[in-house]
Design an enzyme around this catalytic site. Structure first.
Site, PDB file in Angstrom:
ATOM      1  N   HIS B 165     -62.434 103.972-102.873  1.00 18.26           N
ATOM      2  CA  HIS B 165     -62.024 103.364-101.934  1.00 18.26           C
ATOM      3  C   HIS B 165     -60.568 103.670-101.363  1.00 18.26           C
ATOM      4  O   HIS B 165     -59.540 103.291-102.196  1.00 18.26           O
ATOM      5  CB  HIS B 165     -62.219 101.741-101.944  1.00 18.26           C
ATOM      6  CG  HIS B 165     -63.565 101.579-101.741  1.00 18.26           C
ATOM      7  ND1 HIS B 165     -64.143 100.278-102.577  1.00 18.26           N
ATOM      8  CD2 HIS B 165     -64.823 101.795-101.310  1.00 18.26           C
ATOM      9  CE1 HIS B 165     -65.361 100.362-102.434  1.00 18.26           C
ATOM     10  NE2 HIS B 165     -65.808 101.161-101.582  1.00 18.26           N
ATOM     11  N   SER B 166     -60.472 104.321-100.441  1.00 23.06           N
ATOM     12  CA  SER B 166     -59.216 105.138-100.183  1.00 23.06           C
ATOM     13  C   SER B 166     -58.011 103.969-100.126  1.00 23.06           C
ATOM     14  O   SER B 166     -56.929 104.665-100.064  1.00 23.06           O
ATOM     15  CB  SER B 166     -59.317 106.048 -98.993  1.00 23.06           C
ATOM     16  OG  SER B 166     -60.046 105.780 -98.040  1.00 23.06           O
ATOM     17  N   GLU B 168     -57.284 101.609-101.590  1.00 19.00           N
ATOM     18  CA  GLU B 168     -56.759 100.852-102.646  1.00 19.00           C
ATOM     19  C   GLU B 168     -55.823 101.761-103.443  1.00 19.00           C
ATOM     20  O   GLU B 168     -55.886 102.048-104.599  1.00 19.00           O
ATOM     21  CB  GLU B 168     -58.058 100.466-103.450  1.00 19.00           C
ATOM     22  CG  GLU B 168     -58.868  99.676-102.668  1.00 19.00           C
ATOM     23  CD  GLU B 168     -60.304  99.552-103.269  1.00 19.00           C
ATOM     24  OE1 GLU B 168     -60.806  99.979-104.342  1.00 19.00           O
ATOM     25  OE2 GLU B 168     -61.258  98.683-102.612  1.00 19.00           O
ATOM     26  N   ARG B 223     -61.270 102.662 -95.706  1.00 17.19           N
ATOM     27  CA  ARG B 223     -61.911 102.483 -97.047  1.00 17.19           C
ATOM     28  C   ARG B 223     -63.185 103.315 -97.211  1.00 17.19           C
ATOM     29  O   ARG B 223     -63.089 103.789 -98.560  1.00 17.19           O
ATOM     30  CB  ARG B 223     -62.801 100.838 -96.906  1.00 17.19           C
ATOM     31  CG  ARG B 223     -63.690 100.417 -98.077  1.00 17.19           C
ATOM     32  CD  ARG B 223     -64.501  99.282 -97.691  1.00 17.19           C
ATOM     33  NE  ARG B 223     -65.566  99.038 -98.570  1.00 17.19           N
ATOM     34  CZ  ARG B 223     -65.419  98.481 -99.679  1.00 17.19           C
ATOM     35  NH1 ARG B 223     -64.427  97.652-100.257  1.00 17.19           N
ATOM     36  NH2 ARG B 223     -66.655  98.084-100.382  1.00 17.19           N
ATOM     37  N   ASN B 240     -69.244 102.958-102.339  1.00 21.31           N
ATOM     38  CA  ASN B 240     -69.831 102.119-103.526  1.00 21.31           C
ATOM     39  C   ASN B 240     -70.672 101.358-103.063  1.00 21.31           C
ATOM     40  O   ASN B 240     -70.953 100.216-103.480  1.00 21.31           O
ATOM     41  CB  ASN B 240     -68.391 101.099-103.942  1.00 21.31           C
ATOM     42  CG  ASN B 240     -68.873 100.509-105.214  1.00 21.31           C
ATOM     43  OD1 ASN B 240     -69.373 100.896-106.064  1.00 21.31           O
ATOM     44  ND2 ASN B 240     -68.076  99.456-105.546  1.00 21.31           N
ATOM     45  N   ARG B 241     -71.529 101.826-101.910  1.00 23.18           N
ATOM     46  CA  ARG B 241     -72.950 101.057-101.818  1.00 23.18           C
ATOM     47  C   ARG B 241     -73.950 102.298-101.655  1.00 23.18           C
ATOM     48  O   ARG B 241     -75.034 101.932-101.008  1.00 23.18           O
ATOM     49  CB  ARG B 241     -72.720 100.302-100.302  1.00 23.18           C
ATOM     50  CG  ARG B 241     -71.982  99.242-100.360  1.00 23.18           C
ATOM     51  CD  ARG B 241     -72.144  98.000-101.154  1.00 23.18           C
ATOM     52  NE  ARG B 241     -71.423  96.924-101.142  1.00 23.18           N
ATOM     53  CZ  ARG B 241     -70.175  96.628-101.605  1.00 23.18           C
ATOM     54  NH1 ARG B 241     -69.584  97.593-102.346  1.00 23.18           N
ATOM     55  NH2 ARG B 241     -69.452  95.586-101.505  1.00 23.18           N
ATOM     56  N   HIS B 292     -60.880  99.964-108.816  1.00 20.60           N
ATOM     57  CA  HIS B 292     -60.849  99.553-107.478  1.00 20.60           C
ATOM     58  C   HIS B 292     -59.392  98.331-107.472  1.00 20.60           C
ATOM     59  O   HIS B 292     -59.154  98.272-108.588  1.00 20.60           O
ATOM     60  CB  HIS B 292     -61.973  98.697-106.878  1.00 20.60           C
ATOM     61  CG  HIS B 292     -63.240  99.440-106.747  1.00 20.60           C
ATOM     62  ND1 HIS B 292     -63.731  99.878-105.581  1.00 20.60           N
ATOM     63  CD2 HIS B 292     -64.083  99.863-107.717  1.00 20.60           C
ATOM     64  CE1 HIS B 292     -64.900 100.501-105.697  1.00 20.60           C
ATOM     65  NE2 HIS B 292     -65.022 100.624-107.042  1.00 20.60           N
ATOM     66  N   GLU B 366     -60.847  95.697-110.693  1.00 19.88           N
ATOM     67  CA  GLU B 366     -60.430  95.259-109.745  1.00 19.88           C
ATOM     68  C   GLU B 366     -59.050  94.880-109.900  1.00 19.88           C
ATOM     69  O   GLU B 366     -58.500  93.942-110.514  1.00 19.88           O
ATOM     70  CB  GLU B 366     -60.863  94.156-108.751  1.00 19.88           C
ATOM     71  CG  GLU B 366     -62.415  94.080-108.217  1.00 19.88           C
ATOM     72  CD  GLU B 366     -62.243  95.020-106.916  1.00 19.88           C
ATOM     73  OE1 GLU B 366     -61.430  95.360-106.542  1.00 19.88           O
ATOM     74  OE2 GLU B 366     -63.550  95.485-106.431  1.00 19.88           O
TER      75      GLU B 366
END
Lengths: 282, 405
Positions: B165-166, B168, B223, B240-241, B292, B366
């Protein structure tokens, strides 16, 4: 041995009437020995398969208690926050949830909250009520905290207030923090003020299916006023964790030390699909 | 050299004149090949003119003969341009580190800077590090994976990815630090040396380079991937889905405008497919760690279902060990548990797929913080975050190494 444990659990359930750990029949007990031994250990950090809408004693590390606790953070900020006082949820110690007839669900929480500028922590007991049904109200919160809320920031607030009142030019800023997480020290009170003002919105918008944080202040402009209040127009980006959406709000905020932070107007802006921002050099 | 001020002339010297009689000069501008930089609108407004060297003398004589006042602004424009360019070059040179020792790990870097870092690291450690390009992003950027290996063939391996996710940013920054940490500690730290003597480590630092570039140049909060969605003006798929685990179920969106849009089908995104293909063809991955931010959590599968994984107890206990080690450095508190219990239901997630492929030690981090700064974590927290996270990674990697399966 396994059978004995099952029987014991059943008996306990029978006696108390409402088990604190809900066992869902459709969950496959794939590895029986492990699953049952887990359920017998009643430690805070243990992993228990929870019901979709958890009832009874909550695991404080799981999201139902965490989301409710975040609401308490927002509530505390609306009451006590200022450009020099911002509270953040630190930890959930314990939680309990119960359905209230058909009207909603009530959470009881023991949490720790931290004031970010003075870096002091304290414990709070809180109740959060999420209403259910056609009328979606914002959550109702009651909270009792220790000494934490008595932090004295009068000097800083008065100094900042006087400084801005005397200033002939009006403050404005964009991107707090900038892309690299930097905020100019002079601008920090405006960032804190934004956090507090956002808390009003985040409190209003919160449900059991959301978790809000303020992501960034896109811009802030001080407006001229005739009154004692200082007035600011903010464009704020909120982050909602479950949907992962960035939600833009325009806020008109007033503040003066005796009256605290007030949100005079709020407007949710449309989803910006290709929000362009100029490159940030820092 | 990029000189927007110079139009089509290949001159060594230029002279600047201001004339008080613009119209008269204008009449002759073609003959003199004059270039008006600032045109006066009336006779009293001065005019800036650039004069090429071969008409310099005729122009001077012309102006003198008509008693036109002029002054020379820049005697040698070229010299000025050269000096400016030299200054810019030297600033650029200083900004580019010459080695990974000179790289500033406490700053956020651009995509190109990270690509350069990767090449430098390989060049400095040719016996330990190699770069593999496992595919291309939608916009054609290389998907680079650093392989840390002390030999062997298809050794059991550990995979780490950051930046899927960019927005992050602390994750890509930490990934860069991890890369350097590995080469620094091999041969010095017994635990890491033991791991690398038996296993390989694969590290993909910028797993979503199109998104990362976009966060630098357009939208810091981006994201997803940057692939357009036919029939919609909304761009991108949530990588991520997009994995084939519970794909289509609750915990992802079918709306292209959503931040959790699953995509038209599983593995539709090249950023995801490249990893899928790599993992499948490798066939000997033993741990898979996807990083993440934010929330300060260490999570194991599943996200798409409440059914616990078969290895729940082991993964739970290992997570506890890892976050205890993490906290030992600065006291940073992490929560841990399955995705679906700890954070939310999410379908099509990375580690659900990797776990179902048989990669037992599948974890998601995370990183910092818990919402105060969120995605825009101050750069001065990069190194502390990377250092504490490394302790958790070492716990996971050590356990993986000590528990072959």
């Amino acid at each position: 041995m396994r059978l004995k444990i099952i029987i014991v659990l059943t008996i306990l359930t029978g006696i108390t009437g409402s088990p604190s750990i809900t066992i869902r029949p459709e969950v496959e007990l794939v590895d029986n020995k492990q699953r049952i031994s887990e359920q017998n250990l009643v430690t805070e950090t243990d992993e228990v398969v929870e019901d979709v809408m958890a009832t009874g004693e909550l695991n404080p590390n799981h999201y139902p208690a965490q989301r409710a606790a975040k609401v308490v953070q927002h509530y505390i900020n609306t009451l006590y926050g200022s450009p020099f006082k911002v509270f953040h949820l630190h930890r959930v110690h314990s939680g309990n949830a119960e359905d209230v007839a058909d009207s909603g669900r009530k959470y009881q929480l023991e949490i720790s909250v931290q004031e970010m500028i003075s870096n002091t922590s304290g414990k709070c007991s809180a109740e959060v009520f999420f209403s259910r049904g056609d009328k979606q109200h914002s959550p109702q919160v009651q909270v009792m905290c220790e000494e934490l809320l008595k932090i004295n920031t009068t000097k800083e607030e008065d100094a900042f207030y006087q400084h801005l009142k005397k200033n002939t030019s009006l403050l404005s800023a964009e991107y707090l923090p900038d892309s690299h997480g930097h905020i100019e020290p002079d601008m920090k009170p405006l960032w804190h003020l934004a956090s507090v003002a956002s808390s009003f919105i985040m409190l209003n918008e919160s449900t059991q299916d959301t978790l809000f944080n303020m992501a960034q202040v896109a811009n802030v402009t001080q407006l001229a006023t005739e009154s004692d209040q200082l007035k600011f127009e903010y464009l704020i980006l909120l982050h909602e964790m479950v949907s992962q959406e960035i939600i833009r709000w325009k806020l008109l905020v007033s503040w003066c030390p005796p009256e605290g932070v007030k949100v005079l107007q709020m407007e949710k802006l449309p989803h910006c699909h290709e929000c362009e921002k100029p490159p940030n050099t820092n | 050299m990029n000189q927007p001020l110079v139009f089509g002339f290949n001159m060594i010297q230029y002279y600047f004149f201001i004339s008080r009689k613009p119209t008269m000069v204008l009449n002759h501008c073609l003959a003199f090949q004059l270039d008006f930089w600032m045109e006066g609108s009336d006779v009293s407004t001065p005019v800036d003119v650039r004069v090429p060297v071969h008409t310099l003398q005729p122009v001077k004589r012309y102006l003198d003969s008509r008693n036109l006042q002029y002054s020379i602004m820049i005697e040698d424009l070229q010299v000025m341009l050269d000096e400016e360019q030299e200054e810019m070059d030297s600033v650029a040179r200083d900004a580019e580190p010459r080695s990974t020792d000179a790289f500033d790990y406490g700053r956020y870097h651009t995509l190109n800077e990270i690509y350069s870092f990767q090449d430098m690291l390989v060049a400095e450690n040719p016996n330990l590090v190699s770069k593999m390009v496992i595919g291309q992003s939608y916009q054609g950027r290389p998907l680079n994976v650093l392989k840390f290996s002390t030999g062997g063939t298809k050794r059991p391996a550990i995979w780490i990815d950051t930046g899927i996710h960019s927005r992050e940013w602390v994750t890509q920054a930490s990934g860069t630090w991890f890369a350097k940490k590995i080469v620094s500690d091999y041969g010095r730290d017994p635990a890491l040396t033991a791991i690398l003597n038996r296993m390989d480590i694969f590290l993909e630092i910028v797993t979503n380079p199109d998104g990362y570039y976009y966060t630098h140049n357009s939208n810091r909060m981006w994201r997803k991937t940057r692939k357009p969605n036919p029939g919609s003006n909304c761009v991108g798929v949530d990588p991520n889905r997009n994995w084939d685990a519970g794909f289509g179920g609750a915990g992802a969106s079918g709306n292209p405008c959503s931040e959790t849009y699953r995509g038209p089908r599983a593995h539709s995104e090249s950023e995801v497919k490249s990893i899928v293909d790599f993992v499948k063809s490798h066939g000997n991955m033993k741990a898979f760690i996807s990083i993440h931010s934010y929330s300060q959590m260490l999570l194991y599968p599943y996200g798409y279902t409440r059914t616990p994984v078969k290895d729940q107890t082991e993964l739970h206990n290992l997570a506890k060990k890892a976050i205890t080690d993490l906290a030992s450095l600065y006291g940073t508190r992490y929560r841990y548990g399955s995705i679906i219990n700890t954070i939310y239901q999410a379908s099509g997630g990375t580690i659900d797929w990797t776990y179902n492929q048989g990669i037992k030690y599948s974890y998601t981090f995370e990183l910092r913080d818990t919402g105060r700064y969120g995605f825009i974590l101050p750069a001065n927290q990069i190194i502390p975050t990377a250092k504490e996270t490394w302790l958790a990674l070492m716990a996971l990697m050590t356990h993986t190494n000590n528990n072959p399966y």
